[in-house]
Design a protein around this motif. Sequence first.
Motif, PDB file in Angstrom:
ATOM      1  N   MET A   1       0.846  -1.182   0.000  1.00  0.00           N
ATOM      2  CA  MET A   1       0.000   0.000   0.000  1.00  0.00           C
ATOM      3  C   MET A   1       0.889   1.241   0.000  1.00  0.00           C
ATOM      4  SD  MET A   1      -2.725   1.343   2.861  1.00  0.00           S
ATOM      5  CE  MET A   1      -3.676  -0.166   2.808  1.00  0.00           C
ATOM      6  N   ILE A   2       0.588   2.197  -0.872  1.00  0.00           N
ATOM      7  CA  ILE A   2       1.327   3.456  -0.959  1.00  0.00           C
ATOM      8  C   ILE A   2       0.344   4.596  -0.773  1.00  0.00           C
ATOM      9  CG2 ILE A   2       2.757   4.942  -2.400  1.00  0.00           C
ATOM     10  CD1 ILE A   2       3.812   2.502  -3.809  1.00  0.00           C
ATOM     11  N   ILE A   3       0.635   5.458   0.187  1.00  0.00           N
ATOM     12  CA  ILE A   3      -0.234   6.594   0.486  1.00  0.00           C
ATOM     13  C   ILE A   3       0.560   7.876   0.271  1.00  0.00           C
ATOM     14  CG2 ILE A   3      -1.606   7.743   2.262  1.00  0.00           C
ATOM     15  CD1 ILE A   3      -1.877   4.992   3.609  1.00  0.00           C
ATOM     16  N   ASP A   4       0.104   8.725  -0.625  1.00  0.00           N
ATOM     17  CA  ASP A   4       0.759  10.009  -0.909  1.00  0.00           C
ATOM     18  C   ASP A   4       0.159  11.094  -0.043  1.00  0.00           C
ATOM     19  OD1 ASP A   4       2.581   9.208  -3.004  1.00  0.00           O
ATOM     20  OD2 ASP A   4       0.817   8.944  -4.289  1.00  0.00           O
ATOM     21  N   MET A   5       1.043  11.942   0.493  1.00  0.00           N
ATOM     22  CA  MET A   5       0.615  13.050   1.347  1.00  0.00           C
ATOM     23  C   MET A   5       1.331  14.318   0.881  1.00  0.00           C
ATOM     24  SD  MET A   5       0.763  11.150   5.078  1.00  0.00           S
ATOM     25  CE  MET A   5      -0.027  12.542   5.892  1.00  0.00           C
ATOM     26  N   PRO A   6       0.816  14.989  -0.150  1.00  0.00           N
ATOM     27  CA  PRO A   6       1.469  16.206  -0.646  1.00  0.00           C
ATOM     28  C   PRO A   6       1.284  17.382   0.310  1.00  0.00           C
ATOM     29  CG  PRO A   6      -0.570  15.813  -1.830  1.00  0.00           C
ATOM     30  CD  PRO A   6      -0.374  14.625  -0.940  1.00  0.00           C
ATOM     31  N   SER A   7       2.298  18.251   0.335  1.00  0.00           N
ATOM     32  CA  SER A   7       2.256  19.483   1.143  1.00  0.00           C
ATOM     33  C   SER A   7       1.768  19.169   2.560  1.00  0.00           C
ATOM     34  CB  SER A   7       1.354  20.532   0.485  1.00  0.00           C
ATOM     35  OG  SER A   7       1.853  20.875  -0.782  1.00  0.00           O
ATOM     36  N   THR A   8       2.533  18.366   3.269  1.00  0.00           N
ATOM     37  CA  THR A   8       2.109  17.917   4.594  1.00  0.00           C
ATOM     38  C   THR A   8       3.117  18.345   5.655  1.00  0.00           C
ATOM     39  OG1 THR A   8       1.406  15.960   5.836  1.00  0.00           O
ATOM     40  CG2 THR A   8       3.263  15.691   4.339  1.00  0.00           C
ATOM     41  N   THR A   9       2.962  17.834   6.854  1.00  0.00           N
ATOM     42  CA  THR A   9       3.880  18.098   7.962  1.00  0.00           C
ATOM     43  C   THR A   9       4.267  16.773   8.615  1.00  0.00           C
ATOM     44  OG1 THR A   9       2.103  18.335   9.598  1.00  0.00           O
ATOM     45  CG2 THR A   9       2.783  20.329   8.397  1.00  0.00           C
ATOM     46  N   THR A  10       5.322  16.801   9.419  1.00  0.00           N
ATOM     47  CA  THR A  10       5.767  15.574  10.084  1.00  0.00           C
ATOM     48  C   THR A  10       4.727  15.074  11.085  1.00  0.00           C
ATOM     49  OG1 THR A  10       6.976  16.930  11.687  1.00  0.00           O
ATOM     50  CG2 THR A  10       8.204  16.110   9.786  1.00  0.00           C
ATOM     51  N   SER A  11       4.027  15.968  11.737  1.00  0.00           N
ATOM     52  CA  SER A  11       3.004  15.539  12.695  1.00  0.00           C
ATOM     53  C   SER A  11       1.857  14.831  11.981  1.00  0.00           C
ATOM     54  CB  SER A  11       2.470  16.742  13.480  1.00  0.00           C
ATOM     55  OG  SER A  11       1.906  17.704  12.607  1.00  0.00           O
ATOM     56  N   GLN A  12       1.504  15.297  10.794  1.00  0.00           N
ATOM     57  CA  GLN A  12       0.448  14.626  10.034  1.00  0.00           C
ATOM     58  C   GLN A  12       0.901  13.248   9.555  1.00  0.00           C
ATOM     59  OE1 GLN A  12      -0.422  17.468   6.958  1.00  0.00           O
ATOM     60  NE2 GLN A  12      -1.819  18.670   8.246  1.00  0.00           N
ATOM     61  N   VAL A  13       2.164  13.125   9.201  1.00  0.00           N
ATOM     62  CA  VAL A  13       2.693  11.827   8.785  1.00  0.00           C
ATOM     63  C   VAL A  13       2.667  10.854   9.952  1.00  0.00           C
ATOM     64  CG1 VAL A  13       4.706  10.604   7.888  1.00  0.00           C
ATOM     65  CG2 VAL A  13       4.122  12.855   6.984  1.00  0.00           C
ATOM     66  N   ASN A  14       3.082  11.304  11.131  1.00  0.00           N
ATOM     67  CA  ASN A  14       3.039  10.445  12.318  1.00  0.00           C
ATOM     68  C   ASN A  14       1.616  10.012  12.641  1.00  0.00           C
ATOM     69  OD1 ASN A  14       5.549   9.728  13.460  1.00  0.00           O
ATOM     70  ND2 ASN A  14       5.896  11.833  14.117  1.00  0.00           N
ATOM     71  N   ALA A  15       0.683  10.945  12.527  1.00  0.00           N
ATOM     72  CA  ALA A  15      -0.718  10.602  12.793  1.00  0.00           C
ATOM     73  C   ALA A  15      -1.230   9.556  11.799  1.00  0.00           C
ATOM     74  CB  ALA A  15      -1.580  11.864  12.719  1.00  0.00           C
ATOM     75  N   LYS A  16      -0.802   9.672  10.558  1.00  0.00           N
ATOM     76  CA  LYS A  16      -1.211   8.691   9.547  1.00  0.00           C
ATOM     77  C   LYS A  16      -0.641   7.304   9.861  1.00  0.00           C
ATOM     78  CE  LYS A  16      -3.275   9.047   6.353  1.00  0.00           C
ATOM     79  NZ  LYS A  16      -4.700   8.701   6.054  1.00  0.00           N
ATOM     80  N   LEU A  17       0.602   7.241  10.357  1.00  0.00           N
ATOM     81  CA  LEU A  17       1.212   5.960  10.721  1.00  0.00           C
ATOM     82  C   LEU A  17       0.438   5.297  11.857  1.00  0.00           C
ATOM     83  CD1 LEU A  17       4.999   6.898  10.576  1.00  0.00           C
ATOM     84  CD2 LEU A  17       3.794   5.328   9.043  1.00  0.00           C
ATOM     85  N   VAL A  18       0.057   6.088  12.862  1.00  0.00           N
ATOM     86  CA  VAL A  18      -0.720   5.546  13.985  1.00  0.00           C
ATOM     87  C   VAL A  18      -2.065   5.026  13.489  1.00  0.00           C
ATOM     88  CG1 VAL A  18      -1.862   6.127  16.152  1.00  0.00           C
ATOM     89  CG2 VAL A  18       0.434   7.005  15.679  1.00  0.00           C
ATOM     90  N   GLN A  19      -2.701   5.784  12.609  1.00  0.00           N
ATOM     91  CA  GLN A  19      -3.993   5.373  12.067  1.00  0.00           C
ATOM     92  C   GLN A  19      -3.879   4.063  11.291  1.00  0.00           C
ATOM     93  OE1 GLN A  19      -5.690   8.238   9.369  1.00  0.00           O
ATOM     94  NE2 GLN A  19      -7.335   6.879   8.715  1.00  0.00           N
ATOM     95  N   LEU A  20      -2.831   3.923  10.494  1.00  0.00           N
ATOM     96  CA  LEU A  20      -2.646   2.701   9.721  1.00  0.00           C
ATOM     97  C   LEU A  20      -2.410   1.493  10.618  1.00  0.00           C
ATOM     98  CD1 LEU A  20      -0.424   4.081   6.814  1.00  0.00           C
ATOM     99  CD2 LEU A  20      -2.813   3.348   6.669  1.00  0.00           C
ATOM    100  N   ARG A  21      -1.661   1.708  11.710  1.00  0.00           N
ATOM    101  CA  ARG A  21      -1.424   0.589  12.633  1.00  0.00           C
ATOM    102  C   ARG A  21      -2.718   0.171  13.328  1.00  0.00           C
ATOM    103  NH1 ARG A  21       3.569   3.256  13.817  1.00  0.00           N
ATOM    104  NH2 ARG A  21       2.640   4.248  15.634  1.00  0.00           N
ATOM    105  N   GLU A  22      -3.528   1.132  13.691  1.00  0.00           N
ATOM    106  CA  GLU A  22      -4.792   0.804  14.354  1.00  0.00           C
ATOM    107  C   GLU A  22      -5.733   0.084  13.401  1.00  0.00           C
ATOM    108  OE1 GLU A  22      -6.192   4.520  15.754  1.00  0.00           O
ATOM    109  OE2 GLU A  22      -4.930   4.517  17.564  1.00  0.00           O
ATOM    110  N   GLN A  23      -5.758   0.522  12.155  1.00  0.00           N
ATOM    111  CA  GLN A  23      -6.630  -0.138  11.181  1.00  0.00           C
ATOM    112  C   GLN A  23      -6.171  -1.555  10.884  1.00  0.00           C
ATOM    113  OE1 GLN A  23      -6.593   2.443   7.772  1.00  0.00           O
ATOM    114  NE2 GLN A  23      -8.059   3.900   8.662  1.00  0.00           N
ATOM    115  N   GLY A  24      -4.852  -1.752  10.911  1.00  0.00           N
ATOM    116  CA  GLY A  24      -4.318  -3.086  10.632  1.00  0.00           C
ATOM    117  C   GLY A  24      -4.324  -3.991  11.834  1.00  0.00           C
ATOM    118  N   GLY A  25      -4.684  -3.487  13.002  1.00  0.00           N
ATOM    119  CA  GLY A  25      -4.735  -4.297  14.208  1.00  0.00           C
ATOM    120  C   GLY A  25      -3.376  -4.604  14.790  1.00  0.00           C
TER     121      GLY A  25
END
Length: 340
Positions: A1-25
Amino acid sequence: MIIDMPSTTTSQVNAKLVQLREQGGVTTLGRVLTLVIVTDDGQKTEGAIEAANAASREHPCRVIVVARGAKRAAARLDAQVRIGGDAGASEVIVLRLYGPLAEQGASCVVPMLLPDAPVVAWWPSEAPPSPAEDPIGRLAHRRITDSAAEKNPIKALEQRRKSYVEGDTDLAWTRLTLWRGLLASALDLPPYERVSDVVVTGEADSPSTELLAAWLAVSLKASVQRKKATQGEGIVSVRLERRSGALTLERPDGKVGTLEQPGQPARRVALQRRSVQDCLTEELRRLDPDEIYEMTLKGLDKLNKGRSAANGAKTASAARRAPRKAPARKPKAAAAKGSS
């Protein structure tokens, strides 16, 4: 899975990683280290990511790619998160930095580091003059460079020698593992005789050939001659002279080597040129300083001095054998002019 995040911040990237881990269990992270890849944004970036993904199957890690883009553009951070089959046994975070952010890679990397995990920095192409003094290098326990990938490999290797700090290593050194193993095992067999002279032949711009010659000079305390190969790639041959005869290891085609010793039949050995993936995987197995690599880097300097000293000794010896001539007397006028 590849998720693109244009014009973002490091905090948003970290939040996305946490969300992906929670969704994947996933409740825990089985990552043993953080691998930071520093490169310019381009085709080489994908090659470095592929090598890191392959290495992660043996060393599960978080891979952070700092891809520096155009420096004259507006400040922008484009991120990409790769997990699952697109990331091997790791999770890959690609940070593309533009404008002033291109020089601020360390500040973008710090929020992404795994807690309580060692950090390894890798420059797959051009590395800074002193990796340990680089902002990202200061964060790392180990710093991996590749002299062979630089514009002037021999000059880059000399810079590695000057700037060496414990924790530094170079993939040009890792490519020697098979050569070193074969030569060491061959010398462990009879006859146990001292090696008097060594000839190492390889491409003119091969840093691995330089390192192999220095390693043999330091380990065997023998006279080592470095020759340029007229054909072949990388290291082509090694010849160790002993009283009973020469031990030779040749690899003219870059794939299969031939080992010959006096009194024994010639043996063909697998000696294919190693890929970046193999070398990176090997380097990630250790996080402590490589004392043999440090000793070999110092041997580069000693080898050069040894050649100079040998030439100097020949000149001095010739001077001692030459008959002395009485110094010519200067004319008085010339002597007076010279002292003014």
